[in-house]
Design a protein around this motif. Structure first.
Motif, PDB file in Angstrom:
ATOM      1  N   TYR A 249       0.829  -1.217   0.000  1.00  0.00           N
ATOM      2  CA  TYR A 249       0.000   0.000   0.000  1.00  0.00           C
ATOM      3  C   TYR A 249       0.861   1.263   0.000  1.00  0.00           C
ATOM      4  N   CYS A 250       1.954   1.222   0.741  1.00  0.00           N
ATOM      5  CA  CYS A 250       2.810   2.413   0.869  1.00  0.00           C
ATOM      6  C   CYS A 250       3.917   2.449  -0.183  1.00  0.00           C
ATOM      7  N   ASP A 251       3.991   1.432  -1.047  1.00  0.00           N
ATOM      8  CA  ASP A 251       5.091   1.337  -2.027  1.00  0.00           C
ATOM      9  C   ASP A 251       6.450   1.254  -1.353  1.00  0.00           C
ATOM     10  N   SER A 252       6.508   0.638  -0.192  1.00  0.00           N
ATOM     11  CA  SER A 252       7.807   0.497   0.475  1.00  0.00           C
ATOM     12  C   SER A 252       8.267  -0.946   0.326  1.00  0.00           C
ATOM     13  N   ARG A 253       9.572  -1.157   0.472  1.00  0.00           N
ATOM     14  CA  ARG A 253      10.085  -2.513   0.331  1.00  0.00           C
ATOM     15  C   ARG A 253       9.675  -3.358   1.527  1.00  0.00           C
ATOM     16  N   ASP A 254       9.617  -2.717   2.685  1.00  0.00           N
ATOM     17  CA  ASP A 254       9.364  -3.479   3.898  1.00  0.00           C
ATOM     18  C   ASP A 254       8.431  -2.699   4.823  1.00  0.00           C
ATOM     19  N   ALA A 255       7.696  -3.428   5.628  1.00  0.00           N
ATOM     20  CA  ALA A 255       6.908  -2.804   6.693  1.00  0.00           C
ATOM     21  C   ALA A 255       7.023  -3.708   7.911  1.00  0.00           C
ATOM     22  N   ILE A 256       7.146  -3.090   9.070  1.00  0.00           N
ATOM     23  CA  ILE A 256       7.338  -3.841  10.309  1.00  0.00           C
ATOM     24  C   ILE A 256       6.280  -3.379  11.305  1.00  0.00           C
ATOM     25  N   GLY A 257       5.435  -4.279  11.738  1.00  0.00           N
ATOM     26  CA  GLY A 257       4.395  -3.933  12.703  1.00  0.00           C
ATOM     27  C   GLY A 257       4.984  -3.782  14.091  1.00  0.00           C
ATOM     28  N   CYS A 258       4.410  -2.900  14.886  1.00  0.00           N
ATOM     29  CA  CYS A 258       4.844  -2.756  16.275  1.00  0.00           C
ATOM     30  C   CYS A 258       3.644  -2.311  17.117  1.00  0.00           C
ATOM     31  N   ALA A 259       3.897  -1.997  18.377  1.00  0.00           N
ATOM     32  CA  ALA A 259       2.791  -1.848  19.326  1.00  0.00           C
ATOM     33  C   ALA A 259       2.037  -0.524  19.238  1.00  0.00           C
ATOM     34  N   SER A 260       2.650   0.509  18.665  1.00  0.00           N
ATOM     35  CA  SER A 260       1.979   1.809  18.577  1.00  0.00           C
ATOM     36  C   SER A 260       2.771   2.717  17.647  1.00  0.00           C
TER      37      SER A 260
ATOM     38  N   GLY B  34      -1.691   0.117  17.938  1.00  0.00           N
ATOM     39  CA  GLY B  34      -0.866  -0.581  16.956  1.00  0.00           C
ATOM     40  C   GLY B  34      -0.074   0.431  16.165  1.00  0.00           C
ATOM     41  N   GLY B  35       1.001  -0.024  15.548  1.00  0.00           N
ATOM     42  CA  GLY B  35       1.811   0.885  14.739  1.00  0.00           C
ATOM     43  C   GLY B  35       2.635   0.108  13.743  1.00  0.00           C
ATOM     44  N   ALA B  36       3.336   0.814  12.894  1.00  0.00           N
ATOM     45  CA  ALA B  36       4.208   0.157  11.911  1.00  0.00           C
ATOM     46  C   ALA B  36       5.267   1.134  11.430  1.00  0.00           C
ATOM     47  N   ILE B  37       6.324   0.538  10.893  1.00  0.00           N
ATOM     48  CA  ILE B  37       7.424   1.304  10.308  1.00  0.00           C
ATOM     49  C   ILE B  37       7.595   0.823   8.873  1.00  0.00           C
ATOM     50  N   THR B  38       7.731   1.742   7.951  1.00  0.00           N
ATOM     51  CA  THR B  38       8.015   1.370   6.568  1.00  0.00           C
ATOM     52  C   THR B  38       9.430   1.827   6.228  1.00  0.00           C
ATOM     53  N   THR B  39      10.095   1.047   5.400  1.00  0.00           N
ATOM     54  CA  THR B  39      11.424   1.459   4.941  1.00  0.00           C
ATOM     55  C   THR B  39      11.810   0.680   3.687  1.00  0.00           C
ATOM     56  N   ASP B  40      12.690   1.264   2.892  1.00  0.00           N
ATOM     57  CA  ASP B  40      13.272   0.577   1.743  1.00  0.00           C
ATOM     58  C   ASP B  40      14.641   0.001   2.087  1.00  0.00           C
ATOM     59  N   ASP B  41      15.099   0.263   3.309  1.00  0.00           N
ATOM     60  CA  ASP B  41      16.444  -0.133   3.727  1.00  0.00           C
ATOM     61  C   ASP B  41      16.353  -1.475   4.459  1.00  0.00           C
ATOM     62  N   SER B  42      16.813  -2.541   3.804  1.00  0.00           N
ATOM     63  CA  SER B  42      16.591  -3.872   4.383  1.00  0.00           C
ATOM     64  C   SER B  42      17.447  -4.098   5.645  1.00  0.00           C
ATOM     65  N   GLU B  43      18.577  -3.462   5.712  1.00  0.00           N
ATOM     66  CA  GLU B  43      19.425  -3.566   6.905  1.00  0.00           C
ATOM     67  C   GLU B  43      18.696  -2.971   8.124  1.00  0.00           C
ATOM     68  N   LEU B  44      18.150  -1.785   7.895  1.00  0.00           N
ATOM     69  CA  LEU B  44      17.400  -1.088   8.944  1.00  0.00           C
ATOM     70  C   LEU B  44      16.169  -1.915   9.348  1.00  0.00           C
ATOM     71  N   ALA B  45      15.504  -2.496   8.366  1.00  0.00           N
ATOM     72  CA  ALA B  45      14.311  -3.304   8.645  1.00  0.00           C
ATOM     73  C   ALA B  45      14.667  -4.486   9.541  1.00  0.00           C
ATOM     74  N   ARG B  46      15.793  -5.139   9.225  1.00  0.00           N
ATOM     75  CA  ARG B  46      16.230  -6.280  10.056  1.00  0.00           C
ATOM     76  C   ARG B  46      16.473  -5.843  11.494  1.00  0.00           C
ATOM     77  N   ARG B  47      17.112  -4.706  11.629  1.00  0.00           N
ATOM     78  CA  ARG B  47      17.433  -4.195  12.977  1.00  0.00           C
ATOM     79  C   ARG B  47      16.143  -3.880  13.740  1.00  0.00           C
ATOM     80  N   ILE B  48      15.179  -3.274  13.058  1.00  0.00           N
ATOM     81  CA  ILE B  48      13.917  -2.928  13.725  1.00  0.00           C
ATOM     82  C   ILE B  48      13.173  -4.202  14.134  1.00  0.00           C
ATOM     83  N   ARG B  49      13.194  -5.210  13.275  1.00  0.00           N
ATOM     84  CA  ARG B  49      12.546  -6.496  13.625  1.00  0.00           C
ATOM     85  C   ARG B  49      13.160  -7.104  14.880  1.00  0.00           C
TER      86      ARG B  49
END
Ligand SMILES: *Cc1c(COP(=O)(O)O)cnc(C)c1O
Length: 409
Positions: A62-73, A208-223
């Protein structure tokens, strides 16, 4: 301001109008939402899992991002983004003083210092032309806030990001689906932070919340950071948070995401109707309607007007509430004047536009299910309060061209 409570000169019925109506929304989608909830109960997997992964895929698409990571808020999304970029004690992060508290509290939560710049009086968005003057040797990031559903002016920030090596963390908590130069909120910086608080355009059944990013390294760290910094089972490479999205939330959000564009169009049509009604009732000299940047998609999480021309905001607010029109003030206290930020050393008068906005704005009902007569009741109530409703103002008649497209029930 006139205290006139006389009957409408045309006997137009004033309807009560709630500020939001989440029950009305639920009635439209009760069956698919309850199916989704049942699906989660049948599986009894309540934290992360397939529901969350699938929602993350849908959200990234939906956001045209490579990755999205769900979180608590949404608040945690901001905290996780800052942590993943190693922003902490000794660092400064530039943001707006006219936003929800969490934008600045997240910066403090990681030990960094919020640095404010004033807002534009028309859009209420951060004055990007004042950001560079706030950059110091300690500045690490900028958090533009896409306030009320309209994207901040990102292009000058991209230039500053490159010039000074700064990270851009979008506070897109109010802006899911908003666009800037054809790109969606959430991919306009290094990371985008979203909130699914129930009153956001995509609202869950709790936090609930989420983070979107195109940076896969950053996505891994956030996960990793959202599960205690866990690198393997019971192995911790760093100290993170417990900030996961629940499967129940993900299941509800996945279902509701399918309706989001239709709801957003409903909000945008309502905004268009408000623009026409404010003009029809000749309220331009005392009410400033939201200003939408040419060509951009404002998703109207809030429809915020400014009371001008010497009329008192708080008086209007009281009158609206007395007439059963739901209104809210976002936000009555700019963040640089919050008690908890006293140690930052800001004074009253330092950000005059943020302070003026805090005194002058009112958010009107804008939810998609509002009827035309409810919108008219809101504007006629304002017109009556400011003494502008007279016999020359009959209810607006909608020509077939100006009537927004009929929305599906
Ligand atoms: C809602 C919101 C947040 C925080 O989101 P929560 O999910 O309530 O933690 C942060 N920033 C802005 C601008 C918001 O509107």
């Amino acid at each position: 301001m006139s205290k006139l409570k006389a009957a409408d000169p045309h006997g137009f019925p004033f309807e009560p109008v709630p500020f939001v109506d989440l029950v009305g929304q639920f009635r439209q989608i009760e069956a698919p939402v309850m199916d989704a909830v049942r699906r989660v109960f049948e599986q009894q997997a309540f934290v992360l899992g397939d529901e969350v992964s699938e929602f993350e895929c849908d959200l990234a698409e939906y956001c045209d991002s490579r990755d999205a990571i769900g979180c608590a808020s949404g608040t945690d999304a901001l905290v996780l983004a800052l942590m993943a970029m190693d922003i902490g004690p000794g660092d400064e992060v530039i943001t707006s003083p006219f936003t929800f508290f969490a934008t600045a509290s997240a910066i403090c939560r990681v030990g960094a210092k919020p640095v404010f710049v004033d807002i534009d009086p028309n859009s209420y968005l951060m004055r990007v032309d004042q950001v560079e003057a706030a950059v110091t040797g300690k500045t690490r990031a900028i958090i533009p806030v896409h306030l009320f559903g309209q994207c901040a002016d990102m292009k000058p920030l991209w230039q500053l990001s490159v010039k000074h090596g700064l990270a851009i963390i979008e506070d897109a908590c109010q802006a899911i689906g908003a666009t800037y130069k054809g790109r969606r909120a959430g991919v306009l910086g290094h990371v985008g932070c979203f909130s699914f608080f129930p009153t956001k355009n995509l609202g869950g059944a709790g936090d609930g919340g989420a983070i979107t990013t195109d940076d896969s390294e950053l996505a891994r760290r956030i996960r990793r950071l959202r599960v205690h910094g866990e690198s393997g089972q019971y192995q911790h490479s760093e100290v993170g948070l417990n900030s996961r999205l629940d499967a129940l939330q993900a299941a509800v959000l996945r279902t509701k995401l399918g309706y989001l564009d239709e709801w957003t169009e409903g909000r945008r049509e309502n905004a268009q109707r408000y623009f026409e009604l404010f003009e029809h009732y000749g309220l331009e000299d005392c009410i400033q309607v939201p200003i939408v940047a040419e060509g951009e998609r404002h998703i109207f999480n809030q429809f915020t007007i400014r009371v001008t021309g010497g009329h008192q905001r708080d008086e209007l607010l009281q009158e609206m509430r007395a007439n059963n029109v739901g209104c809210s003030v976002y936000y009555p206290v700019p963040l640089h004047l919050q008690d908890c930020f006293k140690s930052l050393g800001y004074q009253q008068g330092e950000f005059p536009e943020a302070e003026a906005a805090a005194n002058n704005v009112i958010a009107l009902p804008i939810f998609p299910e509002l009827s035309g007569s409810q919108l008219e009741s809101v504007v006629r109530t304002i017109a009556r309060c400011v003494g502008h409703l007279n016999t020359s103002h009959s209810p607006k008649t909608w020509s077939s061209e100006s009537l927004p497209l009929q929305r599906a029930a």
